[in-house]
Write a protein that holds these residues in place. Structure first.
Motif, short mmCIF file in Angstrom:
data_model
loop_
_atom_site.label_atom_id
_atom_site.label_comp_id
_atom_site.label_asym_id
_atom_site.label_seq_id
_atom_site.Cartn_x
_atom_site.Cartn_y
_atom_site.Cartn_z
N PHE A 330 0.87 -1.25 0.06
CA PHE A 330 0.21 0.06 -0.14
C PHE A 330 0.97 1.24 -0.11
O PHE A 330 1.78 1.22 0.80
CB PHE A 330 -0.99 0.06 1.16
N LEU A 331 0.75 2.30 -0.84
CA LEU A 331 1.51 3.28 -1.05
C LEU A 331 0.77 4.70 -0.95
O LEU A 331 -0.45 4.80 -1.36
CB LEU A 331 2.10 3.46 -2.55
N ARG A 332 1.49 5.58 -0.13
CA ARG A 332 0.83 7.06 -0.23
C ARG A 332 1.89 7.61 -1.15
O ARG A 332 3.10 7.69 -0.70
CB ARG A 332 0.90 7.62 1.25
N VAL A 333 1.31 8.19 -2.11
CA VAL A 333 2.08 8.99 -3.10
C VAL A 333 2.27 10.65 -2.71
O VAL A 333 1.32 11.08 -2.64
CB VAL A 333 1.83 8.87 -4.71
N TYR A 334 3.37 10.98 -2.37
CA TYR A 334 3.62 12.39 -1.88
C TYR A 334 3.80 13.43 -2.99
O TYR A 334 3.63 14.48 -2.92
CB TYR A 334 4.74 12.47 -0.73
N SER A 335 4.37 13.00 -4.08
CA SER A 335 4.94 13.80 -5.17
C SER A 335 5.21 13.14 -6.31
O SER A 335 5.50 11.79 -6.49
CB SER A 335 6.13 14.78 -4.92
N ILE A 372 -0.34 6.58 -11.14
CA ILE A 372 -0.66 7.20 -9.84
C ILE A 372 -0.16 8.54 -9.87
O ILE A 372 1.21 8.47 -10.23
CB ILE A 372 -0.37 6.11 -8.53
N GLU A 373 -0.77 9.35 -8.91
CA GLU A 373 -0.10 10.81 -8.93
C GLU A 373 0.29 11.12 -7.59
O GLU A 373 -0.81 10.39 -6.69
CB GLU A 373 -0.87 11.54 -9.74
N ALA A 374 0.72 12.41 -7.38
CA ALA A 374 0.88 12.93 -6.03
C ALA A 374 -0.54 13.04 -5.41
O ALA A 374 -1.71 13.29 -6.01
CB ALA A 374 1.34 14.43 -6.08
#
Length: 701
Positions: A330-335, A372-374
């Motif tokens: 599971f990823l949280r994209v910051y930028s 996927i994007e920021a």
């Protein structure tokens, strides 16, 4: 891009066990059109509680992620939601979720109010500076008290709660909600399961109260802004709904205020207004400060903004195993932006990975994504080695974000497979589960050869063993649960260690003089200070000495339990021009540790748990006398609606099987919750009994 991010919310739902988190999430899924029927926790049909164990026990064990869409102010908003567990044994799920979320909904039971785990998750949210709104659920329950809960939020959590709604009635008479900002009252339609709701006149007997609370809101909004304050002085009626919402939003984002809403998720009342509040008050990815990281090659600080044009950076906050697609991160994209099949750098391991597939997650279902994007929360599959807390980034722009910290396990148990054929299978299965859950660890007892599993509580280990049977088809014999003790030293001592080994040819030599003492207050781990003068020990050997002490800390001198902290001052030493090397000094440090700690008053530390028992008045005496027998210290007793709430600190060693004992004492009428508090020195008699106890006694179950 900024418009898209402006209409995105990454939020979590957090609360004490049984406050209604999963029920609220199920209503959100229904009203946003994701689900066509409402799932219920008590029926075992909740979408977000997809594990068999969750459905059977009616509790949430693992964080579940989903994405919904909601229309507000003529705009479509994308809301990524993580439903977290309430049980203290699964606090790791809350910890890692809050680390990557922008905002949170704190749910409170209108009857129970602020409960122990409510305080724990609130502190975790404070730690990560997460803006939040409060939702007082279960307004239909007997004993519901909205204003009482608001007072508790202020007093027990030190928050600044601002009611933006008032309930119409309570308990059986709870019929609707008054929106103080819009100055309107609403009622929900039972026939459409709350999907339809309509405006009703504000009840006559509530008009004065509504006017008082609304004036307080308007005054508070006016104080936020100089122009607004002037406008308010000229004409208080000229302050619009939008003015109030924008002022309150600013205060929420700055963690100065927490709007409080109310409702009954189970009775389908108030959830749509909660969705509106998520959009109005919780931050979008561009509202939160830029996340900071370190370039692992230059050690310079790097800032990552929520912008698709910046280099890619994301944090893996959870690893799960899916029976169909394998390991999922599971990823949280910051930028930045990542396309499926693209190569990235794992900055935590300095290895390159290719992310083969990207997916949007809905509980345990997946929807493929091309990129996927920021600002996104999503899942990735098709990688080799990613662990919880790893930073994934663009290979050309390396950055390592701050990892997630997890509490140490406090309870352990020996396990062995019932059949010899399952020995290898067991170690592989346990390794998979340890990878998913950082608070679950697996080790081998070198003396007995047994496999030892460690976790946050009895329920935690029960779920692990249940999963072994259901998911991996492995039946185990289990030992009795035991406490994960730690060791410490109580005195300061100086010690000189000479390590000399002479064989044919080149030998080994190292001499060190150290002062060993308890670490400074609040210091965790090895506090190493080099106080040598004049190059007594060549500087290239100093890191080896530190490494030797660090490794030795994992085995204390009393019973082999790890030392939580220790202070080592390196005072002097000597070396040989031929026979001295890093390994010699590392070995000398290990020997010095053992010899010095034996003389430095070694003591055993035991985990102390925070216990809360809610009991009818008549059983109070029996419960407190039972806690005294368990070496418990009752801190306070509070009365609430014919019940007594007992708060105490009790050693974990005395709490095995407490749920059953409490059931017997109170005929099943009391409930309890237990969470880790701190480690403290065990009394001498306890220390002696632990020292003489037989290790690793196995029983077949």
């Amino acid at each position: 891009m900024s418009e898209k991010l402006k209409h995105t919310r990454n939020i979590g739902i957090m609360a004490h066990i049984d406050a209604g988190k999963t029920t609220t999430t199920e209503r959100i899924l229904y009203y946003t059109g994701i689900n066509y029927r409402i799932g219920e926790v008590h029926d075992g049909t909740a979408t977000m509680d997809w594990m068999v164990q969750e459905q059977e026990r009616g509790i949430t064990i693992t964080s579940a992620a989903t994405t919904v869409f909601w229309k507000q102010h003529e705009q479509d908003y994308k809301i990524n939601i993580i439903d977290t567990p309430g049980h203290v044994d699964f606090t790791v799920e809350v910890e890692r979720s809050l680390r990557v979320l922008d905002g949170a909904i704190a749910i409170f039971c209108a009857v129970g109010g602020v409960e122990p785990q409510s305080e724990t998750v609130w502190k975790q949210a404070n730690k990560y500076h997460v803006p939040r709104i409060c939702y007082v659920n279960k307004m239909d329950r007997a004993g519901a008290d909205f204003h009482g809960v608001v007072t508790e939020i202020q007093e027990k959590l030190g928050a600044n709660p601002i009611p933006i709604q008032l309930p119409i009635g309570a308990e059986d008479e709870f019929s609707g909600i008054i929106d103080l900002i819009a100055n309107k009252a609403y009622e929900w339609d039972d026939e459409t399961l709350g999907r339809e709701y309509h405006e009703i006149p504000i009840p006559e007997d509530m008009k004065d109260q509504v006017s008082e609370y609304r004036n307080m809101l308007i005054e508070g909004a006016a104080e936020e802004n100089e122009k607004l304050f002037e406008k308010y002085l000229q004409s208080p009626e000229s302050i619009s709904e939008e003015d109030i919402i924008l002022s309150l939003r600013k205060a929420v984002l700055e963690l100065r205020a927490t709007p409080v809403l109310c409702g009954s998720s189970f009775k389908n009342k108030g959830v749509q207004l909660l969705l509106n509040a998520i959009v109005d008050y919780l931050p979008c990815p561009t509202d939160v400060p830029a996340i900071k990281g370190i370039n692992p090659f230059t050690d310079k600080e790097v800032e990552k903004h929520a912008d698709v044009d910046e280099p890619f950076a994301a944090l893996a906050f959870k690893i799960a195993t899916d029976p169909f697609v394998g390991r999922v991160a599971f990823l949280r994209v910051y930028s930045g932006k990542l396309n499926a099949g693209e190569q990235i750098l794992n900055a935590s391991t300095n290895k390159k990975e290719r992310i083969m597939r990207l997916m949007q997650i809905h509980a345990n279902k997946q929807k493929p994504l091309n990129s996927i994007e920021a600002g996104d929360i999503c899942a990735a599959v098709g990688f080799k080695q990613i662990r919880t807390g790893d930073t994934l980034c663009s290979p050309q722009h390396p950055v390592e974000l701050e990892p997630i910290t997890f509490p140490d396990p406090v309870i352990k148990m020996a396990v062995e497979p019932k059949t010899q054929d399952d020995v290898d299978k067991l170690s592989i299965s346990l390794a998979k589960m340890a990878e998913e859950d950082p608070t679950f660890t697996v080790s081998l007892d070198e003396e007995t050869g047994q496999t030892i599993i460690s976790g946050m509580g009895e329920l935690h280990l029960d779920i692990i063993l249940d999963r072994l049977i259901r998911e991996f088809n492995i039946e185990c014999n289990r030992g009795k649960p035991s406490v994960a003790y730690k060791e410490a030293i109580s005195k300061s001592i100086e010690h000189t260690e000479v390590y000399k080994k002479q064989t044919g040819g080149r030998g080994r030599f190292a001499e060190i003089k150290v002062e060993v003492s308890p670490a400074d207050e609040h210091f965790k781990g090895l506090q190493f200070i080099n106080d040598t003068r004049g190059g007594a020990i060549p500087k290239e050997f100093i890191p080896a000495i530190e490494k030797g002490f660090k490794q030795a800390m994992s085995n204390g001198v009393l019973l082999g339990y790890p030392l939580e902290n220790i202070k080592i001052r390196l005072l002097d030493g000597s070396s040989h021009s031929v026979d001295s090397d890093s390994l010699a000094f590392e070995i000398a440090a290990g020997l010095a540790f053992k010899a010095a700690c034996k003389k430095a008053g070694p003591v055993l530390l035991e985990p102390i748990m925070r216990l809360e028992v809610v009991t009818p008045d008549s059983y109070l005496g029996d419960i407190t006398s039972d806690l005294n027998k368990r070496r418990g210290h009752v801190e306070n007793v509070e009365s609430k609606l014919g019940y007594q709430i007992v708060r105490a600190k009790v050693p974990l060693a005395e709490m095995f099987g407490y749920v059953t004992a409490l059931r017997t004492i109170t005929s099943g009428r009391a409930t309890s919750s237990l969470e880790f508090s701190h480690y403290t020195q065990a009394p001498k008699d306890v220390m002696e009994s632990v020292m003489y106890k037989i290790k690793g006694y196995l029983v077949t179950v």
